[in-house]
Write a protein that holds these residues in place. Structure first.
Motif, PDB file in Angstrom:
ATOM      1  N   SER A  98      45.341  42.046  34.499  1.00  0.00           N
ATOM      2  CA  SER A  98      44.720  42.806  33.415  1.00  0.00           C
ATOM      3  C   SER A  98      45.786  43.369  32.479  1.00  0.00           C
ATOM      4  CB  SER A  98      43.854  43.929  33.980  1.00  0.00           C
ATOM      5  OG  SER A  98      42.764  43.402  34.715  1.00  0.00           O
ATOM      6  N   ASP A  99      46.860  43.911  33.052  1.00  0.00           N
ATOM      7  CA  ASP A  99      47.955  44.437  32.242  1.00  0.00           C
ATOM      8  C   ASP A  99      48.690  43.316  31.524  1.00  0.00           C
ATOM      9  OD1 ASP A  99      47.311  46.966  33.088  1.00  0.00           O
ATOM     10  OD2 ASP A  99      48.880  47.053  34.631  1.00  0.00           O
ATOM     11  N   THR A 119      36.228  41.305  29.042  1.00  0.00           N
ATOM     12  CA  THR A 119      36.001  41.243  30.485  1.00  0.00           C
ATOM     13  C   THR A 119      35.932  39.777  30.885  1.00  0.00           C
ATOM     14  OG1 THR A 119      34.810  43.347  30.541  1.00  0.00           O
ATOM     15  CG2 THR A 119      34.418  41.817  32.363  1.00  0.00           C
ATOM     16  N   LYS A 141      42.008  38.924  25.073  1.00  0.00           N
ATOM     17  CA  LYS A 141      42.471  40.280  24.790  1.00  0.00           C
ATOM     18  C   LYS A 141      41.291  41.235  24.586  1.00  0.00           C
ATOM     19  CE  LYS A 141      45.513  42.998  21.832  1.00  0.00           C
ATOM     20  NZ  LYS A 141      46.467  42.997  20.692  1.00  0.00           N
ATOM     21  N   ASP A 163      46.329  42.092  28.746  1.00  0.00           N
ATOM     22  CA  ASP A 163      45.668  43.131  27.955  1.00  0.00           C
ATOM     23  C   ASP A 163      44.154  42.906  27.935  1.00  0.00           C
ATOM     24  OD1 ASP A 163      45.368  45.384  26.403  1.00  0.00           O
ATOM     25  OD2 ASP A 163      45.869  44.387  24.513  1.00  0.00           O
ATOM     26  N   ALA A 164      43.612  42.713  29.131  1.00  0.00           N
ATOM     27  CA  ALA A 164      42.183  42.416  29.279  1.00  0.00           C
ATOM     28  C   ALA A 164      41.699  43.006  30.597  1.00  0.00           C
ATOM     29  CB  ALA A 164      41.949  40.909  29.251  1.00  0.00           C
ATOM     30  N   ASN A 165      40.414  42.877  30.843  1.00  0.00           N
ATOM     31  CA  ASN A 165      39.801  43.355  32.073  1.00  0.00           C
ATOM     32  C   ASN A 165      39.541  42.125  32.950  1.00  0.00           C
ATOM     33  OD1 ASN A 165      38.589  45.108  33.889  1.00  0.00           O
ATOM     34  ND2 ASN A 165      36.602  45.065  32.862  1.00  0.00           N
ATOM     35  N   ILE A 166      40.527  41.771  33.776  1.00  0.00           N
ATOM     36  CA  ILE A 166      40.501  40.514  34.520  1.00  0.00           C
ATOM     37  C   ILE A 166      39.980  40.739  35.942  1.00  0.00           C
ATOM     38  CG2 ILE A 166      41.818  38.525  35.312  1.00  0.00           C
ATOM     39  CD1 ILE A 166      41.827  38.745  32.315  1.00  0.00           C
ATOM     40  N   TRP A 167      38.939  40.001  36.264  1.00  0.00           N
ATOM     41  CA  TRP A 167      38.362  40.035  37.609  1.00  0.00           C
ATOM     42  C   TRP A 167      38.557  38.675  38.274  1.00  0.00           C
ATOM     43  CZ3 TRP A 167      35.520  44.310  39.624  1.00  0.00           C
ATOM     44  CH2 TRP A 167      35.361  45.369  38.720  1.00  0.00           C
ATOM     45  N   ARG A 173      38.850  43.417  40.606  1.00  0.00           N
ATOM     46  CA  ARG A 173      39.622  43.586  39.375  1.00  0.00           C
ATOM     47  C   ARG A 173      41.097  43.505  39.743  1.00  0.00           C
ATOM     48  NH1 ARG A 173      42.438  46.893  35.948  1.00  0.00           N
ATOM     49  NH2 ARG A 173      41.876  46.724  33.735  1.00  0.00           N
ATOM     50  N   ASN A 174      41.856  42.719  38.975  1.00  0.00           N
ATOM     51  CA  ASN A 174      43.269  42.560  39.247  1.00  0.00           C
ATOM     52  C   ASN A 174      44.080  43.301  38.191  1.00  0.00           C
ATOM     53  OD1 ASN A 174      46.009  40.935  38.948  1.00  0.00           O
ATOM     54  ND2 ASN A 174      45.225  40.548  41.010  1.00  0.00           N
ATOM     55  N   ASP A 175      44.732  44.386  38.603  1.00  0.00           N
ATOM     56  CA  ASP A 175      45.482  45.217  37.657  1.00  0.00           C
ATOM     57  C   ASP A 175      46.668  44.465  37.053  1.00  0.00           C
ATOM     58  OD1 ASP A 175      43.754  47.289  38.165  1.00  0.00           O
ATOM     59  OD2 ASP A 175      45.053  48.255  39.645  1.00  0.00           O
TER      60      ASP A 175
END
Length: 415
Positions: free
Chosen positions: A31-32, A303, A300, A35-39, A26-28
């Motif tokens: 992701s920030d 995942t 947005k 505005d998503a949960n990016i892996w 997961r890349n913070d």
């Protein structure tokens, strides 16, 4: 479970005898940003710094099972496929011949030889890849060696599907979206096929270089089409024609789900990931992250898995990448300036520059007239909007100029 699912899982399990699964992280920062949960599926961290090792492993493994006496393999490649092939030749203790164009950089040759050791022989032939490929296939016809294709092979596609197996095994639930790079289509075909069978709710988007949009061309014509010209900057994905087998798996993709990434913009992505996250990506490896801005409304709150396909970046290319990134961002321009041939003219021009403007290049090209000379000038600035003000000042002061930053002909010869 379908035959393809079973085969892909079996291939993945067999791979563990040779190399570990690549990280799913997961890349913070991303992701920030979105505005998503990016892996990130970090194929750039495989033993050969690309996913190509997977297809090479599976194709070689299955060929050896089918014909145990086959110990001679051949490939044609100047990049990641050659390195994955070399690594597997050493692992399987078979002989491999790797055909590379004469123009292949020595760094790539040395790296490929290091992976294969005494099990591989490198042949440099052909000024262009098509000539290299023809020589490799002719050699196979003469010697009976097995040609291991880089992407257009069902066993290679099956091997690349192991990326999808690891993604699903690494998450608590199937991702909402997977973003895949496209070159010849082996990775995208394998992942799409596996996940469509096992996680049908997952959506896909595809990224390919603007100068090598082979999937978009095939979808437009309904069949694989050879592009008349390819920009080789994104060398890991700059393919003139998508494979027949790979397109068979991707022919149902909606054309608007294929995104084009301009080569210069990819450079900005490479620099961003290097500076902010310390992640080293080659141009093909940065493809999926480069198109994320276009996907912002779609991702947005979702995942999302982005497959970073390779990290074989030659740092000798870094000045070129920085240059192209600045030009894309509008922070660097090249001008042909008509300079008056009189005392003080150069000082007058320099006085027009702002405190954050820098002359990166200054070269007299010729004296075009008795009273004027032609100058090639490169200017860098911190804010692209600065140029609007500078050009207005130049016009008022009578300094005629031509912006050649995006002129492909003049840029090639002068810059």
């Amino acid at each position: 479970m379908t035959d393809f699912e079973t085969a892909a899982r079996r291939a993945t399990a067999q791979m563990r005898q040779v190399f570990d699964a690549t990280p799913l992280q997961r890349n913070d920062y991303l992701s920030d940003k979105f505005d998503a949960n990016i892996w990130l599926k970090r194929e750039d961290l495989s033993p050969v710094r690309s996913y190509k090792i997977r297809g090479a492993f599976n194709a070689m493994r299955k060929q050896r099972a089918l014909n145990p006496d086959q110990r001679n393999f051949v490939c044609a490649s100047a990049g990641n496929h050659a390195q994955g092939f070399a690594y597997m030749c050493k692992s399987f203790e078979v002989r491999g011949e790797i055909f590379m164009p004469i123009t292949t950089p020595q760094q790539k040759i040395d790296k490929t030889r290091a992976f294969g050791g005494e099990n591989v022989k490198i042949r440099l032939t052909g000024d262009y890849f098509d000539q290299t490929l023809a020589a490799a296939q002719a050699h196979c016809a003469e010697t009976g060696a097995h040609f291991l294709a880089p992407f257009d092979d069902v066993d290679v596609i099956e091997g690349q599907a192991s990326v999808a197996v690891e993604i699903l095994d690494g998450l608590e639930h199937a991702p909402d979206l997977v973003v895949l790079p496209v070159g010849g289509g082996g990775l995208s075909a394998g992942v799409t096929k596996f996940m469509s069978l096992t996680a049908p709710s997952t959506a896909f988007r595809y990224a390919e270089p603007a100068g090598g949009a082979s999937l978009a061309a095939a979808l437009a014509s309904g069949a694989p089409t050879t592009l008349p010209h390819v920009d080789n900057f994104v060398d890991g994905a700059a393919v003139a024609r998508i494979g027949n087998h790979t397109f068979a798996e991707l022919s149902g993709v909606k054309p608007d789900h294929v995104l084009s990434a301009p080569e210069d913009r990819i450079c900005t992505t490479i620099i961003e990931l290097l500076n902010v996250e310390g992640i080293v990506l080659e141009p093909a490896g940065a493809l999926v992250l480069d198109v994320m801005d276009e996907l912002r409304p779609l991702v947005k709150g979702k995942t999302v898995v982005c497959v970073t396909s390779g990290g074989n970046f030659d740092f000798e290319r870094l000045p070129e990448v920085k240059e192209r990134a600045m030009r894309y961002a509008g922070r660097k321009k090249y001008l042909i300036l008509r300079m008056p041939q009189r005392p003080g003219a150069l000082r007058e021009f320099l006085d027009l520059l702002g405190p954050n403007d820098d002359i990166a290049r200054f070269e007299y090209l010729k004296k075009s007239a008795r009273n004027f000379g032609t100058v090639l000038i490169g200017i860098e600035t911190e804010d692209a909007a600065t140029f609007d003000d500078l050009f207005e000042k130049m016009e008022i002061a009578g300094f005629e100029h031509r912006d050649i930053t995006n002129d492909p002909v003049l840029s090639e010869f002068l810059i």
